[in-house]
Motif scaffolding. Structure first.
Motif, short mmCIF file in Angstrom:
data_model
loop_
_atom_site.label_atom_id
_atom_site.label_comp_id
_atom_site.label_asym_id
_atom_site.label_seq_id
_atom_site.Cartn_x
_atom_site.Cartn_y
_atom_site.Cartn_z
N HIS A 313 2.42 -47.30 -15.88
CA HIS A 313 1.83 -48.03 -17.01
C HIS A 313 1.03 -47.11 -17.93
O HIS A 313 -0.18 -47.24 -18.07
CB HIS A 313 0.99 -49.23 -16.55
N PRO A 314 1.71 -46.15 -18.57
CA PRO A 314 1.01 -45.12 -19.34
C PRO A 314 0.41 -45.60 -20.65
O PRO A 314 -0.41 -44.88 -21.24
CB PRO A 314 2.11 -44.08 -19.62
N ASP A 315 0.79 -46.78 -21.12
CA ASP A 315 0.27 -47.25 -22.40
C ASP A 315 -1.06 -47.98 -22.26
O ASP A 315 -1.50 -48.66 -23.20
CB ASP A 315 1.30 -48.17 -23.07
N SER A 316 -1.69 -47.84 -21.13
CA SER A 316 -3.02 -48.42 -20.95
C SER A 316 -3.91 -47.42 -20.23
O SER A 316 -3.43 -46.54 -19.50
CB SER A 316 -2.95 -49.73 -20.16
N LEU A 317 -5.22 -47.54 -20.45
CA LEU A 317 -6.18 -46.71 -19.74
C LEU A 317 -6.27 -47.18 -18.29
O LEU A 317 -6.48 -48.35 -18.02
CB LEU A 317 -7.56 -46.82 -20.39
N ASP A 318 -6.09 -46.25 -17.37
CA ASP A 318 -6.16 -46.57 -15.94
C ASP A 318 -6.99 -45.48 -15.26
O ASP A 318 -6.52 -44.37 -15.01
CB ASP A 318 -4.77 -46.63 -15.33
N PHE A 319 -8.24 -45.81 -14.96
CA PHE A 319 -9.15 -44.83 -14.40
C PHE A 319 -9.00 -44.67 -12.89
O PHE A 319 -9.78 -43.95 -12.27
CB PHE A 319 -10.59 -45.20 -14.76
N GLU A 320 -8.02 -45.33 -12.31
CA GLU A 320 -7.79 -45.22 -10.87
C GLU A 320 -6.59 -44.33 -10.55
O GLU A 320 -6.13 -44.32 -9.40
CB GLU A 320 -7.58 -46.62 -10.26
N ARG A 321 -6.08 -43.60 -11.51
CA ARG A 321 -4.95 -42.71 -11.22
C ARG A 321 -5.38 -41.65 -10.20
O ARG A 321 -6.42 -41.01 -10.36
CB ARG A 321 -4.47 -42.02 -12.50
N ASN A 322 -4.54 -41.44 -9.19
CA ASN A 322 -4.86 -40.43 -8.18
C ASN A 322 -4.68 -39.02 -8.70
O ASN A 322 -5.47 -38.13 -8.41
CB ASN A 322 -3.99 -40.64 -6.93
N ARG A 323 -3.63 -38.82 -9.48
CA ARG A 323 -3.38 -37.51 -10.09
C ARG A 323 -3.13 -37.72 -11.57
O ARG A 323 -2.56 -38.72 -11.98
CB ARG A 323 -2.17 -36.81 -9.46
N ASN A 324 -3.57 -36.77 -12.35
CA ASN A 324 -3.44 -36.94 -13.80
C ASN A 324 -3.11 -35.61 -14.46
O ASN A 324 -3.95 -35.02 -15.16
CB ASN A 324 -4.75 -37.51 -14.36
N PRO A 325 -1.90 -35.11 -14.25
CA PRO A 325 -1.51 -33.81 -14.83
C PRO A 325 -1.13 -33.95 -16.32
O PRO A 325 0.00 -33.66 -16.72
CB PRO A 325 -0.31 -33.41 -13.97
N HIS A 326 -2.08 -34.37 -17.11
CA HIS A 326 -1.79 -34.68 -18.51
C HIS A 326 -1.54 -33.41 -19.34
O HIS A 326 -1.84 -32.29 -18.91
CB HIS A 326 -2.94 -35.49 -19.12
N LEU A 327 -1.01 -33.63 -20.52
CA LEU A 327 -0.65 -32.55 -21.43
C LEU A 327 -1.56 -32.49 -22.65
O LEU A 327 -1.18 -31.90 -23.67
CB LEU A 327 0.81 -32.73 -21.88
N ALA A 328 -2.73 -33.08 -22.55
CA ALA A 328 -3.60 -33.15 -23.73
C ALA A 328 -4.01 -31.78 -24.24
O ALA A 328 -4.26 -31.61 -25.44
CB ALA A 328 -4.85 -33.98 -23.41
N PHE A 329 -4.07 -30.78 -23.36
CA PHE A 329 -4.39 -29.42 -23.77
C PHE A 329 -3.16 -28.53 -23.77
O PHE A 329 -3.26 -27.30 -23.78
CB PHE A 329 -5.45 -28.82 -22.85
N GLY A 330 -1.97 -29.15 -23.76
CA GLY A 330 -0.76 -28.37 -23.63
C GLY A 330 -0.56 -27.96 -22.18
O GLY A 330 -1.23 -28.44 -21.26
N ILE A 331 0.38 -27.05 -21.96
CA ILE A 331 0.68 -26.58 -20.62
C ILE A 331 1.31 -25.20 -20.73
O ILE A 331 1.85 -24.84 -21.78
CB ILE A 331 1.62 -27.57 -19.88
N GLY A 332 1.22 -24.43 -19.68
CA GLY A 332 1.82 -23.10 -19.70
C GLY A 332 0.90 -22.07 -20.32
O GLY A 332 -0.31 -22.25 -20.40
N ILE A 333 1.48 -20.99 -20.78
CA ILE A 333 0.68 -19.87 -21.26
C ILE A 333 -0.14 -20.22 -22.50
O ILE A 333 -1.16 -19.59 -22.77
CB ILE A 333 1.56 -18.63 -21.57
#
Length: 393
Positions: A313-333
């Motif tokens: 359910h990514p279209d809602s805020l869910d503060f109970e996610r166990n892992r959150n490998p988000h891309l808000a800061f990009g990823i990689g080098i």
């Protein structure tokens, strides 16, 4: 959005208010039906929308070059954002150190004092236009105190205006205005050296010992101005808006250590830097479609952060996610060099607000204006009412 609405992407303008209002819906359709969707914007580009495909792009800089990081042509150099390996590593070598959490910790009292001074300016009014009275000046002041070592208020206001113009217009003229500010700052350090971060840019070397060119120096400072002002401002404004909408959020953000987990969910959901550009430098089909050398692509971090294949359910805020490998800061080098600075600002800004204010709500009949461009959706005008902590009803 249905298959018959592919023309939305054909005619998509990243800087059009109506198109941006429909963009999340369009990206959801693309992830399901056409994950590398073509748009006619800027002469044509492919939009990468799925999480795993975005990871693939970030993992292969030898195929997907960062030398064209904008949605439109960027008229100035922007190292390290627009630099590929191996030179990219040389830039990160002198940029990473000053932006570790440990290096930034000494600025916490300064930023807290700055936030309190801004709150002092409106606390007695019981209401505030949050973006212009807190989010913008707090972000600008943090940048001035931590990175630029600059107390010139007129120049800071020019920086705010110029960076805002880049975000919402993305024109050569807007980039040129930011680069001119960078040139002023570099010229001052060359005339009167100081022991500060900007002086380290003047003194830095790459490629085995050569000094940075003037264009590279200006580019580094331009990147700091763009990243240090616009993205943090957008995230602060999003959080303030959520405080008026999400039951229980204020209580959560008052818990010690909230920024170690809850902040990541806010960052995932908002993705203030929503999209950046790449250029294909080798023919390939790594994303499941044939891409030719010279093709331009848009890596849509916000879309990846809304991918149901990676997040429930990514279209809602869910503060109970166990892992959150988000891309808000990009990823990689190319993961954002200033991510710890951004997190520190957000944590301090929200903590100081909640230490003094409570019960946030929108001013009746006010309109929340949202940004377009790379910061799509972030509030640009947000009129809030509030109560003072501890005030008698």
């Amino acid at each position: 959005m249905t298959d018959s609405q592919q023309p939305f992407f054909d005619q998509l303008d990243w800087f059009d208010e109506q198109d941006c209002a429909r963009l999340d819906e369009g990206l959801a359709w693309a992830r399901a039906q056409c994950p590398v969707v073509h748009t006619g914007f800027g002469g044509g580009m492919h939009v990468v929308t799925r999480y795993e495909d975005l990871v693939t792009v970030a993992s292969h800089p030898e195929v997907f070059s960062s030398t064209m990081p904008g949605l439109a042509t960027v008229p100035v150099a922007l190292p390290p954002i627009d630099v590929d390996p191996p030179l990219h590593s040389d830039f990160r070598a002198f940029l990473n150190g000053p932006f570790t959490r440990a290096a930034l910790a000494r600025y916490e009292p300064v930023l807290e004092k700055h936030a309190d001074a801004l709150i002092d300016g409106f606390v007695a009014d019981g209401q505030v236009e949050f973006v212009s009275r807190f989010a913008v000046p707090f972000s600008a002041g943090a940048l001035a105190k931590v990175v630029l070592d600059d107390d010139n208020e007129e120049r800071l206001q020019r920086a705010v205006d110029a960076v805002t113009a880049v975000s919402v217009q993305n024109t050569p003229e807007s980039f040129a205005a930011v680069a001119m500010l960078a040139a002023e700052l570099m010229a001052e350090r060359e005339r009167e050296p100081r022991d500060d971060f900007l002086q380290s840019v003047v003194d830095a070397t790459v490629e085995g010992g050569r000094p940075l060119t003037q264009e590279e120096r200006l580019g580094v400072v331009t990147v700091l101005l763009l990243g240090g002002l616009d993205t943090t401002r957008g995230a602060l404004s999003y959080i303030a808006k959520f405080l008026t909408e999400e039951p229980g959020l204020e209580a959560r953000l008052r818990e010690p250590g909230w920024a170690r987990g809850d902040l990541d969910e806010v960052l995932r959901y908002t993705s203030t830097v929503s999209v950046m550009g790449r250029v294909v430098v080798q023919d390939n089909d790594l994303l499941g479609v044939p891409l030719a050398k010279g093709d331009r692509i848009a890596v849509h971090w916000r879309s990846g952060n809304r991918d149901t294949a990676r997040f429930d359910h990514p279209d809602s805020l869910d503060f109970e996610r166990n892992r959150n490998p988000h891309l808000a800061f990009g990823i990689g080098i190319h993961r954002c060099v200033g991510r710890h600075f951004a997190r520190l600002q957000l944590e301090i800004g929200i903590n100081r607000l909640l230490a003094r204010l409570t019960n946030f709500r929108l001013v009746p009949d006010s309109v929340v204006r949202s940004a377009v461009g790379i910061s799509v959706g972030a509030p640009e005008e947000l009129h809030l009412e509030f109560d003072q902590v501890g005030a008698q009803p």
